[in-house]
Design an enzyme around this catalytic site. Structure first.
Site, PDB file in Angstrom:
ATOM      1  N   ASN A  47       6.180  -1.474  11.341  1.00 21.72           N
ATOM      2  CA  ASN A  47       5.345  -1.004  10.241  1.00 21.72           C
ATOM      3  C   ASN A  47       5.680  -1.810   8.984  1.00 21.72           C
ATOM      4  OD1 ASN A  47       3.674   0.764   8.622  1.00 21.72           O
ATOM      5  ND2 ASN A  47       4.085   2.385  10.096  1.00 21.72           N
ATOM      6  N   TYR A  99      -0.949   4.323   0.678  1.00 23.81           N
ATOM      7  CA  TYR A  99      -2.080   5.185   1.002  1.00 23.81           C
ATOM      8  C   TYR A  99      -1.649   6.625   1.245  1.00 23.81           C
ATOM      9  CZ  TYR A  99      -6.037   1.944   1.564  1.00 23.81           C
ATOM     10  OH  TYR A  99      -7.072   1.076   1.350  1.00 23.81           O
ATOM     11  N   GLY A 100      -0.605   6.822   2.055  1.00 25.43           N
ATOM     12  CA  GLY A 100      -0.156   8.183   2.347  1.00 25.43           C
ATOM     13  C   GLY A 100      -1.046   8.923   3.332  1.00 25.43           C
ATOM     14  N   PHE A 101      -1.530   8.214   4.361  1.00 25.94           N
ATOM     15  CA  PHE A 101      -2.345   8.821   5.422  1.00 25.94           C
ATOM     16  C   PHE A 101      -3.602   9.543   4.902  1.00 25.94           C
ATOM     17  CE2 PHE A 101       1.427   9.503   8.574  1.00 25.94           C
ATOM     18  CZ  PHE A 101       1.431   8.144   8.856  1.00 25.94           C
ATOM     19  N   TYR A 120      -2.864  -7.618  10.466  1.00 28.55           N
ATOM     20  CA  TYR A 120      -3.367  -6.647   9.481  1.00 28.55           C
ATOM     21  C   TYR A 120      -3.652  -7.362   8.159  1.00 28.55           C
ATOM     22  CZ  TYR A 120      -3.735  -2.594   6.406  1.00 28.55           C
ATOM     23  OH  TYR A 120      -4.188  -1.677   5.491  1.00 28.55           O
ATOM     24  N   THR A 121      -2.606  -7.734   7.433  1.00 32.24           N
ATOM     25  CA  THR A 121      -2.808  -8.345   6.114  1.00 32.24           C
ATOM     26  C   THR A 121      -3.500  -9.700   6.217  1.00 32.24           C
ATOM     27  OG1 THR A 121      -0.846  -7.193   5.319  1.00 32.24           O
ATOM     28  CG2 THR A 121      -1.634  -9.045   4.001  1.00 32.24           C
ATOM     29  N   VAL A 148       6.083   7.165  13.302  1.00 32.42           N
ATOM     30  CA  VAL A 148       7.165   7.816  12.557  1.00 32.42           C
ATOM     31  C   VAL A 148       7.753   6.854  11.530  1.00 32.42           C
ATOM     32  CG1 VAL A 148       7.766   9.419  14.393  1.00 32.42           C
ATOM     33  CG2 VAL A 148       8.827   7.150  14.364  1.00 32.42           C
ATOM     34  N   SER A 149       6.977   5.832  11.161  1.00 28.12           N
ATOM     35  CA  SER A 149       7.556   4.753  10.366  1.00 28.12           C
ATOM     36  C   SER A 149       6.824   4.440   9.071  1.00 28.12           C
ATOM     37  CB  SER A 149       7.623   3.481  11.217  1.00 28.12           C
ATOM     38  OG  SER A 149       6.365   3.212  11.817  1.00 28.12           O
ATOM     39  N   SER A 150       5.781   5.191   8.731  1.00 25.65           N
ATOM     40  CA  SER A 150       5.126   4.935   7.450  1.00 25.65           C
ATOM     41  C   SER A 150       6.066   5.335   6.323  1.00 25.65           C
ATOM     42  CB  SER A 150       3.828   5.741   7.336  1.00 25.65           C
ATOM     43  OG  SER A 150       3.322   5.660   6.013  1.00 25.65           O
ATOM     44  N   PRO A 151       6.205   4.483   5.297  1.00 22.29           N
ATOM     45  CA  PRO A 151       7.097   4.832   4.190  1.00 22.29           C
ATOM     46  C   PRO A 151       6.439   5.704   3.130  1.00 22.29           C
ATOM     47  CG  PRO A 151       6.221   2.647   3.843  1.00 22.29           C
ATOM     48  CD  PRO A 151       5.650   3.125   5.163  1.00 22.29           C
ATOM     49  N   ASN A 152       5.163   6.046   3.338  1.00 21.08           N
ATOM     50  CA  ASN A 152       4.399   6.693   2.269  1.00 21.08           C
ATOM     51  C   ASN A 152       4.175   8.186   2.472  1.00 21.08           C
ATOM     52  OD1 ASN A 152       3.976   4.146   0.942  1.00 21.08           O
ATOM     53  ND2 ASN A 152       2.469   3.667   2.522  1.00 21.08           N
ATOM     54  N   THR A 153       4.778   8.760   3.506  1.00 23.26           N
ATOM     55  CA  THR A 153       4.746  10.212   3.720  1.00 23.26           C
ATOM     56  C   THR A 153       6.190  10.707   3.646  1.00 23.26           C
ATOM     57  OG1 THR A 153       2.777  10.105   5.119  1.00 23.26           O
ATOM     58  CG2 THR A 153       4.184  12.056   5.341  1.00 23.26           C
ATOM     59  N   LYS A 164       5.892   3.650  17.142  1.00 24.19           N
ATOM     60  CA  LYS A 164       5.835   2.627  16.098  1.00 24.19           C
ATOM     61  C   LYS A 164       7.004   2.825  15.145  1.00 24.19           C
ATOM     62  CE  LYS A 164       2.631   0.220  13.044  1.00 24.19           C
ATOM     63  NZ  LYS A 164       1.216   0.070  12.691  1.00 24.19           N
ATOM     64  N   ASN A 200       0.841  -1.195   0.000  1.00 22.19           N
ATOM     65  CA  ASN A 200       0.000   0.000   0.000  1.00 22.19           C
ATOM     66  C   ASN A 200       0.875   1.244   0.000  1.00 22.19           C
ATOM     67  OD1 ASN A 200      -0.372   1.892   2.543  1.00 22.19           O
ATOM     68  ND2 ASN A 200       0.161  -0.146   3.339  1.00 22.19           N
TER      69      ASN A 200
END
Length: 444
Positions: free
Chosen positions: A327, A178-180, A399-400, A252-257, A298, A176
């Site tokens: 994450n 998504y980017g928040f 999750y998945t 602080v760990s989402s790769p999409n932002t 996280k 994903n």
């Protein structure tokens, strides 16, 4: 003509003379009445069969353990709609109150404790499924003890362009980007307030989940338009959601932002942790729980060992209460075979487990036993959950696996886990306590 024949003929003649006359109209009425009676009987039978069938289907549907969810409804949803649309439909069904439920009471072997709270089991749902807090109660009804909603950003934002979610069924994985996407803090707060009973009485065991043996966590995100290095969005999140959560997760760990993972670097993370703990400590106790929320960090699975050690050092020196590991990953294991493996974004699911487990073990060895870790990544069975417990995780999140196996995932993991624990004549808490004692950092 014989005497007997004459007598018989005369007898029938008398019968015909004295029998009542039945007109054609009367005959038709008799036929119509008979047909109507038969039709009514058939209708009654059909109605009974239909009612019984609906009742049996309802019993079957509302039981989250039913195979129809794993082998029929979930695959149909996944193959009929694109990944994001299927995700949204699932959230709406659980929000409606028409979702299935876990009808089984959790076994005592699964009972555990987390940050001073008694939980009926160690299985939680990670952030990313219910991004805007729409289906909290529907998710809790599936048997999860820990529900993490979000990520939520202070201001509404659409997230990244579509398509942005991709199934990798050949690998039991998901990518994903998504980017928040978020409806914003105000929208979520209104939903959280609507859940609170009008005549709420706070007790010692009351949690923000409003369900015994369960807790509610809120994952805090950062607006894409905000300054990359500023902790302000997280401070705003703590102040806004503190009264409504048992746990606040600093993501602080989402790769999409863009730039978000940079906050895991030592200098920036040190400032961030100091800012959010200060904001939390300044909160008034929650009117729901009579407590302040716990703060959990996280982190990503893609950290170098030196970065993990820096994070461990900062955690030991801060007032952070726990860590979620981990994450999604931006790496692509060589084992991936699905055509969607080349899509950009964070990878989750079965291929993530080895890396997430290794990061958890490394972090466990460098933080004291007083800091609980929550394992997340590639968990879809009771054996997976037990692997994380033996690595020093106090709780686990799915999750998945939930997306692929459907609403019965939580109960299935709990049943498998309970059977494994029973075979070893032990409990989840005993396994965790022993692992944490052996693997944690022993401070002087």
């Amino acid at each position: 003509m014989t005497t007997m024949h004459l007598r018989t003929t005369g007898f029938h003649h008398v019968l015909r003379r004295h029998a009542p006359h039945r007109s054609p109209v009367f005959a038709r009425r008799l036929t119509t009445a008979s047909s109507s009676s038969q039709s009514s009987a058939r209708t009654a039978v059909y109605a009974t069969v239909f009612t019984a069938s609906v009742g049996l289907f309802a019993v079957y549907y509302y039981d989250a353990r039913s195979a129809i969810h794993r082998y029929v409804l979930t695959p149909v949803l996944r193959r009929t709609f694109d990944a994001e649309t299927g995700h949204k439909i699932a959230v709406k069904v659980l929000r409606s109150g028409l979702g299935p439920r876990d009808p089984v009471q959790d076994d005592e072997r699964l009972r555990t404790e987390f940050l001073g709270r008694e939980l009926s089991n160690p299985v939680g749902l990670a952030a990313g499924f219910d991004k805007d807090g729409e289906a909290i109660d529907g998710i809790l009804n599936l048997g999860f003890s820990w529900v993490e909603i979000g990520s939520v950003t202070p201001k509404p934002q659409p997230g990244n362009p579509k398509p942005r979610v991709f199934h990798l069924p050949d690998d039991a994985a998901l990518i994903n980007r998504y980017g928040f996407p978020s409806q914003g803090a105000a929208s979520m707060v209104s939903r959280l307030r609507a859940r609170i009973p009008k005549f709420h009485e706070t007790k010692d065991d009351t949690t923000a989940a409003l369900k015994p043996g369960s807790v509610l966590a809120i994952n805090l995100g950062k607006n894409k338009s905000s300054p990359v290095e500023s902790p302000d969005d997280f401070v705003t999140g703590v102040k806004t959601f503190g009264p409504y959560a048992d746990v606040l997760v600093v993501n602080v760990s989402s790769p999409n932002t863009p730039g978000l993972r940079g906050l895991q670097n030592r200098e920036l993370l040190e400032d961030l942790l100091a800012s959010v703990t200060k904001a939390r400590d300044e909160l008034e106790p929650s009117p729901i729980t009579a407590r302040r929320p716990r703060l959990v960090l996280k982190i990503a699975p893609d950290l170098e060992e030196s970065q993990i050690l820096d994070i461990a050092d900062l955690i030991r020196k801060s007032s952070i209460d726990g860590v979620i590991v981990s994450n999604t990953t931006v790496s692509r294991p060589a084992s991936l075979t699905d055509p969607n493996k080349s899509e950009m974004g964070g990878l989750s699911g079965t291929p993530l487990k080895p890396r997430a487990l290794q990061v958890l073990k490394t972090l466990r060895a460098h933080v004291p036993a007083s800091i609980p870790l929550i394992g997340c990544g590639g968990i879809s069975t009771g054996a997976d959950a037990l692997d994380y417990a033996r690595a020093g995780a106090s709780l686990i999140q799915v999750y998945t696996g939930f997306g692929y196996d459907g609403v019965g995932t939580c109960r299935r993991i709990k049943d498998e886990l309970e059977a494994l624990l029973r075979a070893e004549n032990t409990t989840w808490k005993a396994v965790v306590d022993e692992s944490v004692r052996k693997l944690s950092l022993i401070e002087p």
